[in-house]
Scaffold this active site. Structure first.
Site, short mmCIF file in Angstrom:
data_model
loop_
_atom_site.label_atom_id
_atom_site.label_comp_id
_atom_site.label_asym_id
_atom_site.label_seq_id
_atom_site.Cartn_x
_atom_site.Cartn_y
_atom_site.Cartn_z
N GLU A 44 0.87 -1.18 0.00
CA GLU A 44 0.00 0.00 0.00
C GLU A 44 0.91 1.23 0.00
O GLU A 44 1.54 1.54 1.01
CB GLU A 44 -0.89 0.00 1.26
CG GLU A 44 -1.69 1.28 1.43
CD GLU A 44 -2.42 1.39 2.78
OE1 GLU A 44 -2.62 0.36 3.45
OE2 GLU A 44 -2.78 2.52 3.15
N ARG A 48 0.54 10.17 0.99
CA ARG A 48 0.91 11.20 1.98
C ARG A 48 2.05 12.08 1.52
O ARG A 48 2.31 13.11 2.10
CB ARG A 48 1.32 10.54 3.29
CG ARG A 48 0.12 10.03 4.00
CD ARG A 48 0.52 9.27 5.22
NE ARG A 48 -0.39 8.17 5.33
CZ ARG A 48 -0.37 7.29 6.28
NH1 ARG A 48 0.55 7.35 7.22
NH2 ARG A 48 -1.25 6.32 6.29
N THR A 72 -4.23 5.97 1.84
CA THR A 72 -4.55 7.36 2.20
C THR A 72 -5.33 8.04 1.06
O THR A 72 -5.12 9.21 0.75
CB THR A 72 -3.29 8.18 2.58
OG1 THR A 72 -2.40 7.36 3.34
CG2 THR A 72 -3.66 9.38 3.43
N LYS A 132 -10.94 -1.81 6.39
CA LYS A 132 -9.74 -1.53 7.18
C LYS A 132 -10.20 -0.98 8.54
O LYS A 132 -10.99 -0.03 8.57
CB LYS A 132 -8.90 -0.49 6.42
CG LYS A 132 -7.75 0.13 7.17
CD LYS A 132 -6.91 1.00 6.23
CE LYS A 132 -5.88 1.80 6.98
NZ LYS A 132 -4.79 2.26 6.11
#
Ligand code: 3PG
Length: 211
Positions: A44, A48, A72, A132
């Site tokens: 993943e 960011r 994100t 998640k």
């Protein structure tokens, strides 16, 4: 509300999903190889840092055996951008109807983030069976996972946030935990000095603990 296509749920062979912040695009390909070498074929790459998008693109292009996804993901535009970059799935730290709808429209496999029973109900209403749990340790950790298995035994969780070699086995023993995510496999200092062998060792350790 549209039902998600069953292919909206990504399928991973790994029970550990490394959560990665890439700050230099040149780290992307060697990192992907280091993880593959350690037995992890999913990553993943978070959005960011501005380098994240180019990193996804580089891995998708040069490391086809790596199942690269975007993390994100917070805005509907991100869905289209990461899909164009070659991401095979996306994860979000949270849940909005707009984001879920954008992922469904794009047919991009998606794992929404939840932290409350209400968010789990909404995820279920949209047809998701894998979410998640974020931030896992901070929202109650193992106790929260066990409690959710009462009313939501049909939902699979990917606890992320505060997961480490010390607690990952306890999470993975729970029947409602499909996999765990975390950043410990790609520590920033090892990445900065290009110590890919260390990352391979951490991946091997995680795979052994998850077995
Ligand atoms: C995430 O974005 O999923 C988390 O920041 C990862 O949490 P960790 O750094 O505690 O593993």
């Amino acid at each position: 509300m549209r039902e998600p296509n069953p292919s909206m749920r990504p399928v991973f062979s790994s029970k550990v999903v490394p959560v990665i912040v890439i700050t230099h695009v040149e780290h992307a390909v060697p990192m992907a190889h280091a993880l593959l070498e350690g037995g992890i074929d999913v990553m993943e790459v978070t959005l960011r840092h501005p380098a994240g998008m180019a990193a996804i693109e580089a891995i998708a292009k040069h490391v086809p055996h790596m199942q690269v996804g975007a993390g994100t993901v917070r805005h509907t535009d991100d869905i289209h951008r990461v899909q164009s970059a070659g991401a095979r799935f996306a994860l979000s730290p949270g849940f909005t109807d707009a984001l879920v709808q954008a992922a469904m429209d794009a047919r991009l496999p998606f794992i929404p983030g939840v932290m409350t029973p209400g968010e789990l109900l909404r995820a279920q209403a949209h047809g998701f069976s894998l979410v998640k749990l974020f931030p896992a340790e901070q929202c109650g950790g193992l106790g929260m996972v066990k409690a959710l298995n009462g009313p939501f035994a049909d939902m699979q969780l990917c606890p992320t946030g505060g997961v480490s070699p010390a607690n990952m086995q306890a999470y993975l023993r729970e029947p409602n935990v499909a996999m765990v995510g975390g950043s410990w496999i790609t520590p920033a200092d090892a990445v900065a000095r290009g110590d890919w062998a260390h990352i391979t060792r951490l991946a091997q350790q995680a795979v052994a603990l998850a077995a």
